[in-house]
Enzyme design. Structure first.
Site, mmCIF file in Angstrom:
data_model
loop_
_atom_site.group_PDB
_atom_site.id
_atom_site.type_symbol
_atom_site.label_atom_id
_atom_site.label_comp_id
_atom_site.label_asym_id
_atom_site.label_seq_id
_atom_site.Cartn_x
_atom_site.Cartn_y
_atom_site.Cartn_z
ATOM 1 N N THR A 1 -7.745 8.995 9.207
ATOM 2 C CA THR A 1 -7.384 7.918 8.401
ATOM 3 C C THR A 1 -7.128 6.668 9.362
ATOM 4 O O THR A 1 -6.482 5.514 8.794
ATOM 5 C CB THR A 1 -5.945 8.256 7.602
ATOM 6 N N LYS B 1 0.895 -0.999 -0.030
ATOM 7 C CA LYS B 1 0.123 -0.049 0.089
ATOM 8 C C LYS B 1 0.989 1.229 0.096
ATOM 9 O O LYS B 1 1.889 1.290 0.736
ATOM 10 C CB LYS B 1 -0.844 -0.018 1.218
ATOM 11 N N GLY C 1 -7.596 3.382 11.003
ATOM 12 C CA GLY C 1 -8.227 2.144 10.462
ATOM 13 C C GLY C 1 -8.075 1.806 9.021
ATOM 14 O O GLY C 1 -8.855 0.671 8.787
ATOM 15 N N THR C 2 -7.393 2.458 8.339
ATOM 16 C CA THR C 2 -7.376 2.419 6.777
ATOM 17 C C THR C 2 -7.101 1.001 6.335
ATOM 18 O O THR C 2 -7.548 0.281 5.693
ATOM 19 C CB THR C 2 -6.744 3.314 6.097
ATOM 20 N N GLY C 3 -5.837 0.381 7.094
ATOM 21 C CA GLY C 3 -5.368 -0.928 6.635
ATOM 22 C C GLY C 3 -6.149 -1.980 6.995
ATOM 23 O O GLY C 3 -6.419 -2.891 6.357
ATOM 24 N N CYS C 4 -6.871 -1.579 8.414
ATOM 25 C CA CYS C 4 -7.907 -2.837 8.788
ATOM 26 C C CYS C 4 -8.862 -2.817 7.876
ATOM 27 O O CYS C 4 -9.188 -4.016 7.485
ATOM 28 C CB CYS C 4 -8.216 -2.391 10.204
#
Length: 281
Positions: free
Chosen positions: A220, A184, A222-225
């Site tokens: 932002t 990412k 929690g974007t990866g989760c």
């Protein structure tokens, strides 16, 4: 009169699992994963590895659950649910990572998505130093791995500045055993770019990317989760990996751009921004 709801296809409903830590602030971890599963129409189950005292401003305390208790949760889910896909998030300790790896050897939960969570949005470490090598040993068990640039650096030891560097890291992670690799690009230092690019190497070794507008938004958390949970939910429904990635990228784009302004730090993304093509603001 008592009403009993019967449905002959109950066991056919898509079911997904998240193995991760709890975020008391509700923006990441187990909470974000279950919200995302619901939003994508998937029944979500969960295994907690740790609890955190956390809000939008940081992580103030972490309590790692005993390895035996995490194991008991794994057995409970395996013995009663038909899990189509499983997401691994924050595991915390090398003992838990090694135990989870052994448990997954027989593929009890379908496809595996590994989000190698190491550092919270506020910069706090969520993985002890001894656990990084253990985390690398999980990679051969994964169908999809979704590190950001700093996480990819830790896993591969490579510094990624150019596109060629990122492609080399994709190759390295695939050589380590992952089938599909997504790096990412949200942490890219190229602030002049109007787009955020995620790099993908699929199971056949083909490199491609997905893009979204780069948003100037502090909310932002929690974007990866959320991104990896959406991929997991789609895989649980039988969607192809490529389609799952495109859906997740569209979801996270809308979730960031319509994020509610909650808390005083890095607020959560809008987990209700995307439901079957509809925007909830």
């Amino acid at each position: 009169m008592n009403h009993v709801c019967m449905h002959s296809r109950t066991n056919d409903h898509a079911q997904a699992l998240t193995i991760a830590g709890s975020d008391s602030g509700g923006g990441a971890g187990i909470q974000a994963d279950l919200k995302t599963f619901i939003m994508r129409g998937v029944f979500g189950t969960s295994i907690l590895t740790a609890t955190t005292a956390q809000n939008t401003q940081g992580v103030w305390d972490i309590h790692h659950l005993p390895t035996a208790h995490v194991y008991a949760q794994l057995v409970a889910i395996r013995d009663d649910f038909k899990i189509g896909a499983c997401k691994i998030g924050m595991l915390g300790t090398s003992d838990v990572i090694d135990m989870v790896g052994q448990f997954l050897q027989n593929r009890p939960f379908g496809q595996v998505v590994l989000d190698p969570v190491m550092i919270a949005k506020g910069g706090q470490s969520l993985l002890d130093d001894n656990a990084k090598n253990s985390l690398r040993r999980l990679i051969p068990l994964t169908d999809v791995i979704t590190p950001n640039l700093p996480e990819a650096h830790v896993l591969t030891g490579l510094t990624m500045v150019s596109d060629d560097d990122i492609i080399q890291a994709l190759h390295t992670l695939q050589e380590m055993g992952a089938k599909t690799v997504i790096i990412k690009g949200g942490h890219s230092q190229n602030s002049q770019s109007a787009v955020c690019t995620d790099w993908v190497m699929d199971e056949m070794g083909k490199v491609w990317h997905v893009q979204s507008p780069r948003s100037d938004n502090k909310n932002t958390h929690g974007t990866g989760c959320t991104f990896s949970a959406c991929i997991t939910a789609e895989l649980a429904k039988g969607v192809s990996v490529a389609e799952a990635i495109h859906t997740a990228k569209g979801l996270i784009d809308q979730a960031i751009s319509t994020a509610p302004n909650i808390g005083h730090g890095h607020g959560a993304v809008n987990h209700w921004a995307f439901w079957e093509g509809k925007r909830w603001e």
